[in-house]
Design a protein around this motif. Sequence first.
Motif, PDB file in Angstrom:
ATOM      1  N   ALA A   1       0.832  -1.202   0.000  1.00 40.10           N
ATOM      2  CA  ALA A   1       0.000   0.000   0.000  1.00 40.10           C
ATOM      3  C   ALA A   1       0.865   1.250   0.000  1.00 40.10           C
ATOM      4  O   ALA A   1       1.986   1.263   0.501  1.00 40.10           O
ATOM      5  CB  ALA A   1      -0.930  -0.025   1.200  1.00 40.10           C
TER       6      ALA A   1
ATOM      7  N   ALA B   1     -10.398   6.900   2.889  1.00 36.94           N
ATOM      8  CA  ALA B   1      -9.915   5.700   2.200  1.00 36.94           C
ATOM      9  C   ALA B   1     -10.650   5.501   0.873  1.00 36.94           C
ATOM     10  O   ALA B   1     -10.047   5.101  -0.125  1.00 36.94           O
ATOM     11  CB  ALA B   1     -10.107   4.480   3.098  1.00 36.94           C
ATOM     12  N   GLN B   2     -11.934   5.812   0.861  1.00 38.88           N
ATOM     13  CA  GLN B   2     -12.715   5.690  -0.368  1.00 38.88           C
ATOM     14  C   GLN B   2     -12.205   6.643  -1.441  1.00 38.88           C
ATOM     15  O   GLN B   2     -12.033   6.250  -2.603  1.00 38.88           O
ATOM     16  CB  GLN B   2     -14.185   5.978  -0.069  1.00 38.88           C
ATOM     17  CG  GLN B   2     -15.094   5.876  -1.284  1.00 38.88           C
ATOM     18  CD  GLN B   2     -16.499   6.364  -0.990  1.00 38.88           C
ATOM     19  OE1 GLN B   2     -16.682   7.325  -0.245  1.00 38.88           O
ATOM     20  NE2 GLN B   2     -17.500   5.699  -1.563  1.00 38.88           N
TER      21      GLN B   2
ATOM     22  N   SER C   1      -8.769   5.468  -2.709  1.00 38.84           N
ATOM     23  CA  SER C   1      -8.899   4.291  -3.574  1.00 38.84           C
ATOM     24  C   SER C   1      -9.434   4.682  -4.941  1.00 38.84           C
ATOM     25  O   SER C   1      -8.971   4.183  -5.969  1.00 38.84           O
ATOM     26  CB  SER C   1      -9.823   3.262  -2.914  1.00 38.84           C
ATOM     27  OG  SER C   1      -9.291   2.811  -1.687  1.00 38.84           O
TER      28      SER C   1
ATOM     29  N   GLN D   1      -3.093   3.019  -3.766  1.00 36.64           N
ATOM     30  CA  GLN D   1      -3.197   1.745  -3.063  1.00 36.64           C
ATOM     31  C   GLN D   1      -3.308   2.021  -1.569  1.00 36.64           C
ATOM     32  O   GLN D   1      -2.393   2.567  -0.956  1.00 36.64           O
ATOM     33  CB  GLN D   1      -1.973   0.874  -3.361  1.00 36.64           C
ATOM     34  CG  GLN D   1      -2.191  -0.611  -3.106  1.00 36.64           C
ATOM     35  CD  GLN D   1      -3.137  -1.237  -4.118  1.00 36.64           C
ATOM     36  OE1 GLN D   1      -3.295  -0.735  -5.220  1.00 36.64           O
ATOM     37  NE2 GLN D   1      -3.797  -2.311  -3.718  1.00 36.64           N
ATOM     38  N   THR D   2      -4.435   1.641  -0.971  1.00 37.89           N
ATOM     39  CA  THR D   2      -4.756   2.067   0.389  1.00 37.89           C
ATOM     40  C   THR D   2      -5.023   0.882   1.298  1.00 37.89           C
ATOM     41  O   THR D   2      -5.708  -0.066   0.912  1.00 37.89           O
ATOM     42  CB  THR D   2      -6.003   2.980   0.378  1.00 37.89           C
ATOM     43  OG1 THR D   2      -5.770   4.077  -0.498  1.00 37.89           O
ATOM     44  CG2 THR D   2      -6.322   3.492   1.766  1.00 37.89           C
TER      45      THR D   2
ATOM     46  N   MET E   1     -14.463  -0.426  -3.155  1.00 37.35           N
ATOM     47  CA  MET E   1     -13.117  -0.148  -2.666  1.00 37.35           C
ATOM     48  C   MET E   1     -12.253  -1.400  -2.684  1.00 37.35           C
ATOM     49  O   MET E   1     -11.087  -1.356  -3.100  1.00 37.35           O
ATOM     50  CB  MET E   1     -13.192   0.415  -1.243  1.00 37.35           C
ATOM     51  CG  MET E   1     -13.775   1.818  -1.167  1.00 37.35           C
ATOM     52  SD  MET E   1     -14.202   2.315   0.522  1.00 37.35           S
ATOM     53  CE  MET E   1     -12.593   2.214   1.332  1.00 37.35           C
TER      54      MET E   1
ATOM     55  N   GLY F   1     -11.096  -2.228  -5.997  1.00 39.21           N
ATOM     56  CA  GLY F   1     -10.053  -1.303  -6.452  1.00 39.21           C
ATOM     57  C   GLY F   1      -8.724  -1.484  -5.747  1.00 39.21           C
ATOM     58  O   GLY F   1      -7.785  -0.704  -5.974  1.00 39.21           O
ATOM     59  N   GLY F   2      -8.630  -2.476  -4.853  1.00 40.26           N
ATOM     60  CA  GLY F   2      -7.356  -2.769  -4.207  1.00 40.26           C
ATOM     61  C   GLY F   2      -7.277  -2.398  -2.741  1.00 40.26           C
ATOM     62  O   GLY F   2      -6.248  -2.636  -2.093  1.00 40.26           O
ATOM     63  N   PHE F   3      -8.338  -1.822  -2.188  1.00 37.68           N
ATOM     64  CA  PHE F   3      -8.326  -1.484  -0.761  1.00 37.68           C
ATOM     65  C   PHE F   3      -8.285  -2.750   0.080  1.00 37.68           C
ATOM     66  O   PHE F   3      -8.870  -3.773  -0.264  1.00 37.68           O
ATOM     67  CB  PHE F   3      -9.582  -0.676  -0.417  1.00 37.68           C
ATOM     68  CG  PHE F   3      -9.771  -0.445   1.058  1.00 37.68           C
ATOM     69  CD1 PHE F   3      -9.028   0.508   1.733  1.00 37.68           C
ATOM     70  CD2 PHE F   3     -10.699  -1.194   1.782  1.00 37.68           C
ATOM     71  CE1 PHE F   3      -9.203   0.729   3.099  1.00 37.68           C
ATOM     72  CE2 PHE F   3     -10.889  -0.988   3.135  1.00 37.68           C
ATOM     73  CZ  PHE F   3     -10.138  -0.026   3.800  1.00 37.68           C
ATOM     74  N   SER F   4      -7.603  -2.664   1.204  1.00 39.16           N
ATOM     75  CA  SER F   4      -7.567  -3.781   2.156  1.00 39.16           C
ATOM     76  C   SER F   4      -7.628  -3.227   3.569  1.00 39.16           C
ATOM     77  O   SER F   4      -7.344  -2.045   3.791  1.00 39.16           O
ATOM     78  CB  SER F   4      -6.296  -4.617   1.975  1.00 39.16           C
ATOM     79  OG  SER F   4      -5.144  -3.832   2.227  1.00 39.16           O
TER      80      SER F   4
END
Length: 420
Positions: free
Chosen positions: A3, A18-19, A22, A27-28, A60, A63-66
């Motif tokens: 991230a 975070a939204q 993203s 990368q969040t 999210m 799109g790669g959010f974790s």
Amino acid sequence: MPADLAVLGLGHLGLPAAQAASAAGIQTVGFTPDPRVAAELTAGRPPVEGSLTAADIRRMLAGGFSASSDPAVLGRVRTALICAPTPLGTDRRLDLGHVREAAAALAGQLRPRMLVVLESTVYPGCTEDMLRPLLEEGSGLRAGRDFHLACSPGRLDPGSRRYGYANIPRVIGGLTPACTEAAAAFYGRVTDKVVRARGTKEAEAVKVLESNFRHVNIALVNEMAVLCHDLGVDLWDVLRCAETKPFGFQAFRPGPGVGGHGVPVDPGSLPPAGRTAGYPLRMVELAQEVNERMPRYVTQRAAALLNEHGKSARGARLLLLGVTYKPDLPDQEGSPAREIATRLLELGAQLSFHDPYVAQWRAAGRPIPRADALYEAAAAADLTLLLQHHSVYDLQGLAAKAPLLLDTRGATPAGAAHRL
């Protein structure tokens, strides 16, 4: 993929940040010390009522959010946003415990050249006086030399279709000019406009001014509502006329009380005792006093209205419409509805409620029945109180059905209901 950004605090402030990141392709990772919250987010479920929707979270994640509860993820990012909640404590001062916890978790993973930004609502001076020492002592690094430190107070309008994270100008104040520019470079990726403050204290004080501006003006129109009712003056007509003035006036609307997640109340958002010259914001204290008595006033108006129509509050059937703090949102934080309900129960009233966003609701420690058949419930109630104007409510239709309707939001057409 490692991230680029870590958001610490995944509530009403952190999740929108975070939204936005993203959505901008950053990368969040969201950090929370609670594994259950991380698991909820990973499963696509919002952990906080009234924040993002499940569909928002799923987008999210796609799109790669974790989300993680492992502090190790914080050591691999270039930017960390501290968005921990700072609720009012029992002494009406900001509870900074969550900010301290976030700082402790981050300090152990802090690396040179990292950018740390405090978004949480805090008192002016908190970034330098509290956050900086925690980060420096826990990391062995020095703010302004080894890592960048800045403050950018949260500016959100939940539920707004006009103002989102990207098009609300972002105020930034850094510990040093280089810190300010590092923060400006980051926020330039997620917002349309960046406004540079002189320093962290100025940025923190912006939040105090903005929140109190609204707080004081709401208190003014709340007092006008009481005065106009006593004088037999139509307040809503007064507001309609006054807001035509093209200069020197901004229209605010009265209501049954104030709510939400902002902390406009002095002294809660000011430095601890001994840090100022000893001059409190007296106007803000008075505004708080005025706004806090509105639930009591609404209860008195309801009882008086019943009396005028030959009924007592004791045993009367009352329907409360809208129990959230803001229209068209499920968030109940600080909503005056619960205090109004509690006061009505103390008068012996029989309550039911309706809210399209709330399935179950309690007041005074007891469950309040939900009216599923809205128009039938309004027709059967001795008095219906509109506490929040959700857009799904057909107020003309409800006014035609309800024997008595008290509108605390001024949303009904003139003459259709009794208005605050």
